[in-house]
Design a protein around this motif. Structure first.
Motif, PDB file in Angstrom:
ATOM      1  N   ALA A  53      32.762  50.032  41.833  1.00 29.85           N
ATOM      2  CA  ALA A  53      32.044  48.804  42.188  1.00 29.85           C
ATOM      3  C   ALA A  53      31.471  48.137  40.941  1.00 29.85           C
ATOM      4  O   ALA A  53      31.576  46.914  40.768  1.00 29.85           O
ATOM      5  CB  ALA A  53      30.935  49.109  43.192  1.00 29.85           C
ATOM      6  N   ASP A  54      30.895  48.941  40.058  1.00 28.30           N
ATOM      7  CA  ASP A  54      30.358  48.401  38.807  1.00 28.30           C
ATOM      8  C   ASP A  54      31.473  47.843  37.925  1.00 28.30           C
ATOM      9  O   ASP A  54      31.313  46.796  37.299  1.00 28.30           O
ATOM     10  CB  ASP A  54      29.597  49.479  38.034  1.00 28.30           C
ATOM     11  N   ALA A  55      32.607  48.560  37.877  1.00 26.90           N
ATOM     12  CA  ALA A  55      33.731  48.108  37.054  1.00 26.90           C
ATOM     13  C   ALA A  55      34.297  46.795  37.588  1.00 26.90           C
ATOM     14  O   ALA A  55      34.633  45.895  36.804  1.00 26.90           O
ATOM     15  CB  ALA A  55      34.821  49.176  37.008  1.00 26.90           C
ATOM     16  N   GLU A  56      34.390  46.664  38.898  1.00 25.50           N
ATOM     17  CA  GLU A  56      34.890  45.405  39.465  1.00 25.50           C
ATOM     18  C   GLU A  56      33.949  44.252  39.106  1.00 25.50           C
ATOM     19  O   GLU A  56      34.399  43.164  38.729  1.00 25.50           O
ATOM     20  CB  GLU A  56      35.046  45.482  40.983  1.00 25.50           C
ATOM     21  N   ALA A  57      32.653  44.475  39.220  1.00 26.03           N
ATOM     22  CA  ALA A  57      31.692  43.432  38.848  1.00 26.03           C
ATOM     23  C   ALA A  57      31.838  43.065  37.378  1.00 26.03           C
ATOM     24  O   ALA A  57      31.791  41.881  37.019  1.00 26.03           O
ATOM     25  CB  ALA A  57      30.267  43.899  39.151  1.00 26.03           C
ATOM     26  N   ALA A  58      32.045  44.056  36.514  1.00 24.30           N
ATOM     27  CA  ALA A  58      32.217  43.801  35.084  1.00 24.30           C
ATOM     28  C   ALA A  58      33.502  43.024  34.811  1.00 24.30           C
ATOM     29  O   ALA A  58      33.521  42.115  33.978  1.00 24.30           O
ATOM     30  CB  ALA A  58      32.219  45.120  34.309  1.00 24.30           C
ATOM     31  N   ILE A  59      34.577  43.361  35.521  1.00 21.26           N
ATOM     32  CA  ILE A  59      35.844  42.637  35.377  1.00 21.26           C
ATOM     33  C   ILE A  59      35.659  41.186  35.782  1.00 21.26           C
ATOM     34  O   ILE A  59      36.074  40.262  35.077  1.00 21.26           O
ATOM     35  CB  ILE A  59      36.950  43.291  36.222  1.00 21.26           C
ATOM     36  N   ARG A  60      35.029  40.974  36.929  1.00 17.19           N
ATOM     37  CA  ARG A  60      34.836  39.604  37.429  1.00 17.19           C
ATOM     38  C   ARG A  60      33.951  38.780  36.494  1.00 17.19           C
ATOM     39  O   ARG A  60      34.157  37.584  36.340  1.00 17.19           O
ATOM     40  CB  ARG A  60      34.288  39.629  38.841  1.00 17.19           C
ATOM     41  N   LYS A  61      32.995  39.430  35.838  1.00 19.73           N
ATOM     42  CA  LYS A  61      32.121  38.723  34.904  1.00 19.73           C
ATOM     43  C   LYS A  61      32.848  38.420  33.592  1.00 19.73           C
ATOM     44  O   LYS A  61      32.718  37.329  33.039  1.00 19.73           O
ATOM     45  CB  LYS A  61      30.880  39.571  34.618  1.00 19.73           C
ATOM     46  N   ASN A  82      48.195  38.432  46.430  1.00 23.31           N
ATOM     47  CA  ASN A  82      46.940  38.073  45.767  1.00 23.31           C
ATOM     48  C   ASN A  82      46.072  39.293  45.476  1.00 23.31           C
ATOM     49  O   ASN A  82      44.862  39.167  45.320  1.00 23.31           O
ATOM     50  CB  ASN A  82      46.149  37.077  46.618  1.00 23.31           C
ATOM     51  N   ALA A  83      46.689  40.463  45.422  1.00 21.44           N
ATOM     52  CA  ALA A  83      45.915  41.689  45.199  1.00 21.44           C
ATOM     53  C   ALA A  83      46.458  42.446  43.992  1.00 21.44           C
ATOM     54  O   ALA A  83      47.657  42.459  43.726  1.00 21.44           O
ATOM     55  CB  ALA A  83      45.959  42.582  46.437  1.00 21.44           C
ATOM     56  N   VAL A  91      40.810  36.449  37.225  1.00 20.86           N
ATOM     57  CA  VAL A  91      40.765  37.130  38.524  1.00 20.86           C
ATOM     58  C   VAL A  91      40.298  36.240  39.676  1.00 20.86           C
ATOM     59  O   VAL A  91      40.214  36.703  40.810  1.00 20.86           O
ATOM     60  CB  VAL A  91      39.900  38.412  38.452  1.00 20.86           C
ATOM     61  N   SER A  92      40.041  34.985  39.393  1.00 24.20           N
ATOM     62  CA  SER A  92      39.605  34.069  40.450  1.00 24.20           C
ATOM     63  C   SER A  92      40.644  34.037  41.576  1.00 24.20           C
ATOM     64  O   SER A  92      41.832  33.849  41.342  1.00 24.20           O
ATOM     65  CB  SER A  92      39.420  32.665  39.876  1.00 24.20           C
ATOM     66  N   GLY A  93      40.189  34.264  42.788  1.00 21.51           N
ATOM     67  CA  GLY A  93      41.063  34.223  43.952  1.00 21.51           C
ATOM     68  C   GLY A  93      41.884  35.484  44.170  1.00 21.51           C
ATOM     69  O   GLY A  93      42.684  35.540  45.103  1.00 21.51           O
ATOM     70  N   LEU A  94      41.692  36.493  43.349  1.00 23.73           N
ATOM     71  CA  LEU A  94      42.446  37.734  43.500  1.00 23.73           C
ATOM     72  C   LEU A  94      41.579  38.828  44.100  1.00 23.73           C
ATOM     73  O   LEU A  94      40.395  38.914  43.827  1.00 23.73           O
ATOM     74  CB  LEU A  94      42.973  38.212  42.143  1.00 23.73           C
ATOM     75  N   GLN A  95      42.193  39.660  44.903  1.00 24.38           N
ATOM     76  CA  GLN A  95      41.525  40.834  45.459  1.00 24.38           C
ATOM     77  C   GLN A  95      41.804  41.993  44.505  1.00 24.38           C
ATOM     78  O   GLN A  95      42.958  42.221  44.128  1.00 24.38           O
ATOM     79  CB  GLN A  95      42.070  41.151  46.841  1.00 24.38           C
ATOM     80  N   ILE A 101      43.174  42.775  32.809  1.00 22.76           N
ATOM     81  CA  ILE A 101      42.309  43.807  33.401  1.00 22.76           C
ATOM     82  C   ILE A 101      42.546  45.145  32.722  1.00 22.76           C
ATOM     83  O   ILE A 101      41.594  45.860  32.382  1.00 22.76           O
ATOM     84  CB  ILE A 101      42.557  43.917  34.921  1.00 22.76           C
ATOM     85  N   GLU A 102      43.802  45.489  32.492  1.00 25.17           N
ATOM     86  CA  GLU A 102      44.118  46.767  31.848  1.00 25.17           C
ATOM     87  C   GLU A 102      43.513  46.826  30.444  1.00 25.17           C
ATOM     88  O   GLU A 102      42.915  47.836  30.061  1.00 25.17           O
ATOM     89  CB  GLU A 102      45.625  46.967  31.791  1.00 25.17           C
ATOM     90  N   ALA A 103      43.633  45.734  29.704  1.00 23.03           N
ATOM     91  CA  ALA A 103      43.059  45.691  28.351  1.00 23.03           C
ATOM     92  C   ALA A 103      41.536  45.798  28.411  1.00 23.03           C
ATOM     93  O   ALA A 103      40.921  46.501  27.598  1.00 23.03           O
ATOM     94  CB  ALA A 103      43.474  44.403  27.648  1.00 23.03           C
ATOM     95  N   PHE A 104      40.921  45.122  29.370  1.00 25.12           N
ATOM     96  CA  PHE A 104      39.464  45.187  29.512  1.00 25.12           C
ATOM     97  C   PHE A 104      39.013  46.615  29.818  1.00 25.12           C
ATOM     98  O   PHE A 104      38.087  47.138  29.188  1.00 25.12           O
ATOM     99  CB  PHE A 104      38.990  44.231  30.620  1.00 25.12           C
TER     100      PHE A 104
END
Length: 86
Positions: A60-68, A38-39, A74-78, A10-13
Motif C-alpha cells: 500500500a505504501d509502495a503504491e502511494a509512492a509510485i502514484r506520487k 488498464n492494469a 500511472v494516471s488511469g491505471l490500476q 514503475i520497475e525502475a522506480f
C-alpha cells in the motif's frame, strides 16, 4: 501513457525504492495484465528478512509512492502489487 512505458517506469522506480521498515526489493517484476488493458501487475521479493513484516502495508505504501513519483505514467491505471519474503 503507453502501458509498457508505465511498466518500465514503475520497475525502475521500485528498483531504488526503500519502503516500510527500510525494506528494499531484492527482485521486482512488473508486467501489463493480460486480463485488463488498464492494469499493471507488480511482484516484489523483499528477501527472507522481511518474513513476519506486514507485506500488505508495504504494498500500500509502495503504491502511494509510485502514484506520487509517477503521476503522469500511472494516471488511469490500476496497480496490483504483491510482495513476498523469499
Amino acid at each position: 501513457m503507453d502501458i509498457n512505458v508505465a511498466s518500465a517506469a514503475i520497475e525502475a522506480f521500485l528498483a531504488g525504492h526503500v519502503g516500510r521498515g527500510g525494506r528494499k526489493a531484492a527482485e521486482v517484476r512488473v508486467h501489463p495484465s493480460g486480463d485488463d488493458m488498464n492494469a499493471i501487475k507488480i511482484w516484489v521479493n523483499l528477501d527472507p528478512a522481511a518474513d513476519g513484516d506486514d507485506l500488505h502495508a508495504w504494498c500500500a505504501d509502495a503504491e502511494a509512492a509510485i502514484r506520487k513519483a509517477l503521476p503522469a505514467e500511472v494516471s488511469g491505471l490500476q496497480l496490483e502489487l504483491r510482495a513476498d519474503a523469499m
